[in-house]
Write an enzyme that holds these catalytic residues in place. Structure first.
Site, PDB file in Angstrom:
ATOM      1  N   TYR A 125       0.831  -1.207   0.000  1.00 41.25           N
ATOM      2  CA  TYR A 125       0.000   0.000   0.000  1.00 41.25           C
ATOM      3  C   TYR A 125       0.865   1.255   0.000  1.00 41.25           C
ATOM      4  O   TYR A 125       0.622   2.204  -0.748  1.00 41.25           O
ATOM      5  CB  TYR A 125      -0.933   0.014   1.221  1.00 41.25           C
ATOM      6  CG  TYR A 125      -1.948   1.126   1.148  1.00 41.25           C
ATOM      7  CD1 TYR A 125      -3.215   0.897   0.626  1.00 41.25           C
ATOM      8  CD2 TYR A 125      -1.632   2.416   1.584  1.00 41.25           C
ATOM      9  CE1 TYR A 125      -4.147   1.921   0.535  1.00 41.25           C
ATOM     10  CE2 TYR A 125      -2.556   3.447   1.489  1.00 41.25           C
ATOM     11  CZ  TYR A 125      -3.808   3.195   0.968  1.00 41.25           C
ATOM     12  OH  TYR A 125      -4.723   4.208   0.869  1.00 41.25           O
TER      13      TYR A 125
ATOM     14  N   PHE B 272      -6.539  20.066 -24.696  1.00 43.59           N
ATOM     15  CA  PHE B 272      -7.268  18.809 -24.878  1.00 43.59           C
ATOM     16  C   PHE B 272      -8.629  18.920 -24.168  1.00 43.59           C
ATOM     17  O   PHE B 272      -8.774  19.691 -23.227  1.00 43.59           O
ATOM     18  CB  PHE B 272      -6.435  17.668 -24.286  1.00 43.59           C
ATOM     19  CG  PHE B 272      -7.033  16.309 -24.512  1.00 43.59           C
ATOM     20  CD1 PHE B 272      -7.102  15.778 -25.795  1.00 43.59           C
ATOM     21  CD2 PHE B 272      -7.529  15.559 -23.457  1.00 43.59           C
ATOM     22  CE1 PHE B 272      -7.665  14.532 -26.018  1.00 43.59           C
ATOM     23  CE2 PHE B 272      -8.085  14.313 -23.674  1.00 43.59           C
ATOM     24  CZ  PHE B 272      -8.151  13.796 -24.954  1.00 43.59           C
ATOM     25  N   ASP B 273      -9.627  18.132 -24.618  1.00 36.63           N
ATOM     26  CA  ASP B 273     -10.977  18.363 -24.075  1.00 36.63           C
ATOM     27  C   ASP B 273     -11.086  18.147 -22.565  1.00 36.63           C
ATOM     28  O   ASP B 273     -11.761  18.916 -21.881  1.00 36.63           O
ATOM     29  CB  ASP B 273     -12.074  17.628 -24.865  1.00 36.63           C
ATOM     30  CG  ASP B 273     -11.828  16.149 -25.016  1.00 36.63           C
ATOM     31  OD1 ASP B 273     -10.908  15.628 -24.347  1.00 36.63           O
ATOM     32  OD2 ASP B 273     -12.545  15.500 -25.791  1.00 36.63           O
TER      33      ASP B 273
ATOM     34  N   ASP C  34       1.371  19.385 -21.059  1.00 36.76           N
ATOM     35  CA  ASP C  34       0.449  18.252 -21.159  1.00 36.76           C
ATOM     36  C   ASP C  34       1.145  17.287 -22.114  1.00 36.76           C
ATOM     37  O   ASP C  34       1.205  17.499 -23.315  1.00 36.76           O
ATOM     38  CB  ASP C  34      -0.901  18.746 -21.704  1.00 36.76           C
ATOM     39  CG  ASP C  34      -1.908  17.613 -21.873  1.00 36.76           C
ATOM     40  OD1 ASP C  34      -1.522  16.449 -21.668  1.00 36.76           O
ATOM     41  OD2 ASP C  34      -3.061  17.896 -22.233  1.00 36.76           O
TER      42      ASP C  34
ATOM     43  N   ALA D 277       1.108  13.889 -23.046  1.00 31.32           N
ATOM     44  CA  ALA D 277       0.666  12.552 -23.477  1.00 31.32           C
ATOM     45  C   ALA D 277       1.524  11.971 -24.602  1.00 31.32           C
ATOM     46  O   ALA D 277       1.839  10.792 -24.604  1.00 31.32           O
ATOM     47  CB  ALA D 277      -0.799  12.619 -23.908  1.00 31.32           C
TER      48      ALA D 277
ATOM     49  N   LYS E 128      -0.834   6.860 -23.687  1.00 30.48           N
ATOM     50  CA  LYS E 128      -0.303   7.180 -25.011  1.00 30.48           C
ATOM     51  C   LYS E 128       1.184   6.808 -25.034  1.00 30.48           C
ATOM     52  O   LYS E 128       1.516   5.639 -25.175  1.00 30.48           O
ATOM     53  CB  LYS E 128      -0.521   8.657 -25.338  1.00 30.48           C
ATOM     54  CG  LYS E 128      -1.944   9.039 -25.739  1.00 30.48           C
ATOM     55  CD  LYS E 128      -2.953   8.924 -24.642  1.00 30.48           C
ATOM     56  CE  LYS E 128      -4.261   9.581 -24.960  1.00 30.48           C
ATOM     57  NZ  LYS E 128      -4.556  10.728 -24.126  1.00 30.48           N
TER      58      LYS E 128
ATOM     59  N   HIS F 176     -21.399  12.879 -28.140  1.00 27.71           N
ATOM     60  CA  HIS F 176     -20.908  11.906 -29.138  1.00 27.71           C
ATOM     61  C   HIS F 176     -20.799  10.488 -28.589  1.00 27.71           C
ATOM     62  O   HIS F 176     -20.940   9.528 -29.319  1.00 27.71           O
ATOM     63  CB  HIS F 176     -19.574  12.366 -29.743  1.00 27.71           C
ATOM     64  CG  HIS F 176     -18.479  12.570 -28.729  1.00 27.71           C
ATOM     65  ND1 HIS F 176     -18.497  13.597 -27.810  1.00 27.71           N
ATOM     66  CD2 HIS F 176     -17.355  11.878 -28.485  1.00 27.71           C
ATOM     67  CE1 HIS F 176     -17.411  13.517 -27.061  1.00 27.71           C
ATOM     68  NE2 HIS F 176     -16.708  12.479 -27.447  1.00 27.71           N
TER      69      HIS F 176
HETATM   70  C1  LIG Z   1      -5.492  11.545 -23.580  1.00 28.65           C
HETATM   71  C2  LIG Z   1      -5.085  12.907 -23.260  1.00 28.65           C
HETATM   72  C3  LIG Z   1      -5.401  13.485 -22.025  1.00 28.65           C
HETATM   73  C4  LIG Z   1      -6.269  12.785 -20.988  1.00 28.65           C
HETATM   74  O1  LIG Z   1      -5.718  11.587 -20.610  1.00 28.65           O
HETATM   75  P1  LIG Z   1      -6.601  10.288 -20.223  1.00 28.65           P
HETATM   76  O2  LIG Z   1      -5.556   9.291 -19.910  1.00 28.65           O
HETATM   77  O3  LIG Z   1      -7.435   9.942 -21.404  1.00 28.65           O
HETATM   78  O4  LIG Z   1      -7.409  10.655 -19.054  1.00 28.65           O
HETATM   79  C5  LIG Z   1      -4.957  14.774 -21.785  1.00 28.65           C
HETATM   80  N1  LIG Z   1      -4.248  15.445 -22.691  1.00 28.65           N
HETATM   81  C6  LIG Z   1      -3.922  14.929 -23.885  1.00 28.65           C
HETATM   82  C7  LIG Z   1      -3.124  15.721 -24.852  1.00 28.65           C
HETATM   83  C8  LIG Z   1      -4.333  13.640 -24.212  1.00 28.65           C
HETATM   84  O5  LIG Z   1      -4.039  13.138 -25.412  1.00 28.65           O
END
Ligand SMILES: *Cc1c(COP(=O)(O)O)cnc(C)c1O
Length: 457
Positions: free
Chosen positions: A72, A124-125, A214, A216, A257, A449
């Protein structure tokens, strides 16, 4: 004769995928209300819905999973992950989270207040969601050229320094940080140059602001810097990665990613105060600080994945596959957002299904046609995804109407790319006969969507 390019891995384990008949697909997509999210994955032959969490792990990652320490608190696996992140990014404070949006939630809970402004390049959304849900504003400062889908630019994901400086001047005391998305997902997986990252850093320093990446697809971004930006051809991906992160104060990461794992994420920073602030939100939202939503074995797999994906060969195999598919589409004259980015192809549906009125959703129609043609699942990034205007409740037809085909990492071969290209060509060849699209029969108020129900017209 020069040897042709081939993958930097061989296949040790396979997973069968099923072909289907057009008749079966007609039935299945109807049952799914013409929404590809509602399809069972078993009904899909080649799945290009997303590159998130859909990659194949290596033998080394699977082996590492056996070494997971599920304690843990203070698990060995956490320290292995943390040491890897520190070696690759330079950031010494690490908070694991269950995925990227969770990293945003934890970090922004500490940094973002109501009335704040967070400038960046096409947030990103989920990033935008985590800013706006805190009654703050996400200000897009992406270069204007990114909007022209046919313009070939090496770094179309860049931040426009003039736009950024304007925001910094206007809202100086209300900006908790600048966020730079590498690669710029929303603009089509387009990279950001090192030069641009340096310009952002200089502006941040001038106005005494933090810079968060950010991250990813940071490794894909490093690959593009190596192959496109002057002065980087002889640097390793790990050297470039380090140079990029040296320009930031911290990062959020969706490990699904470029981490090459199916689930996971983290926050990393070199500021102890940010770590101390964010950690208070990790515990209630994610879990204790040395696992934050991840299993020990998952942290082991991620540590190996980060290492593997910051090697040139692995990235070259991936990005050349995306470029291979793009070259096949070029052969057939199929329009897509140019130049092709790192993880996906965005087919310009509005330019293809010119007989389908926008009110009948051309990109969604193209996604349905491609599924019916060959069992390939893409994703509409267009008018349905754009949701309705919150005030007028009208559909938003102002943006692009694209069909996104994401390529999973280390999953499909170029033979699959050929199937995708030819299936799309077959639809393209009969584009003038496709005159009607779909209509919405049920929709949610937000993020419609995922659950929208459609009827074919
Ligand atoms: C996928 C993504 C996120 C969010 O990550 P999740 O693992 O899907 O929660 C944030 N920013 C970017 C650029 C992404 O491609």
């Amino acid at each position: 004769m020069e040897l042709p390019f081939a993958e930097s891995w061989k296949i040790k384990m396979v997973e069968p995928i099923k072909k289907s008949t057009r008749e079966e697909r007609e039935k299945w997509i109807k049952e799914a209300h013409y929404n590809l999210f509602q399809l069972k994955a078993d009904y899909v032959y080649i799945d290009c819905l997303t590159d998130s969490g859909t990659g194949a792990m290596s033998d080394r990652q699977w082996a590492a999973m056996m070494m997971g320490d599920e304690s843990y608190a203070g698990a060995r696996s956490f320290f292995r992950l943390k040491d890897t992140i520190t070696r690759i990014t330079g950031f010494e404070y690490v908070i694991p989270t269950h995925q990227g949006r969770a990293a945003e939630n934890v970090l922004f809970s500490y940094l973002v207040k109501a009335g704040d402004y967070v400038p960046g390049n096409s947030h990103f959304d989920t990033t935008k969601g985590h800013i706006e849900s805190r009654k703050a504003f996400a200000v897009d400062c992406t270069i204007d050229e990114a909007k022209d889908t046919q313009l070939e630019l090496p770094f179309k994901g860049n931040v426009d320094p003039k736009k950024l400086e304007k925001v910094l001047q206007e809202h100086a005391d209300k900006i908790p940080f600048i966020i730079v998305t590498i690669t710029n997902n929303t603009a089509g997986g387009q990279p950001v140059s090192m030069q641009n990252l340096r310009e952002v850093r200089a502006l941040a320093d001038k106005y005494n602001k933090l810079v968060i990446f950010d991250s990813a697809r940071f490794a894909e971004n490093a690959y593009f810097i190596k192959t496109r930006e002057e002065g980087y051809a002889n640097k390793t991906i790990k050297e470039i990665t380090r140079e990029m992160f040296d320009l930031a104060d911290g990062m959020t990461m969706s490990a699904k990613k470029d981490g090459l794992v199916n689930m996971g994420g983290f926050i990393a920073t070199h500021h102890q105060d940010i770590y101390d602030g964010a950690k208070c939100f990790c515990i209630p939202f994610e879990g204790y600080l040395t696992y934050g939503g991840m299993n020990g074995r998952d942290m082991e797999a991620l540590a190996v994945g980060l290492d593997e994906n910051t090697e040139f060969d692995n990235l070259e195999t991936r990005i050349k596959q995306v470029q291979y598919l793009a070259a096949r589409l070029d052969e057939f004259g199929i329009p897509y957002q140019r130049p092709v980015g790192g993880h996906a192809i965005f087919v310009d549906a509005a330019k293809i299904l010119t007989n389908v009125p926008k009110e009948e959703f051309p990109a969604q129609t193209l996604a349905i046609e491609l599924y019916l043609e060959a069992g390939i699942r893409g994703c509409e990034i267009g008018y349905i995804l754009a949701d309705r205007d919150p005030v007028t409740r009208e559909n938003r037809f102002g943006g692009l109407d694209l069909l996104r085909l994401c390529i999973a990492r280390r999953v499909y071969t170029n033979n699959h790319m050929d199937v995708i290209a030819v299936a799309l060509k077959n639809v393209f060849d009969r584009r003038n006969e496709i005159k009607r699209g779909v209509k919405i029969v049920w929709e949610a108020e937000l993020m419609r969507h995922f659950t929208v129900q459609l009827e074919r017209l």
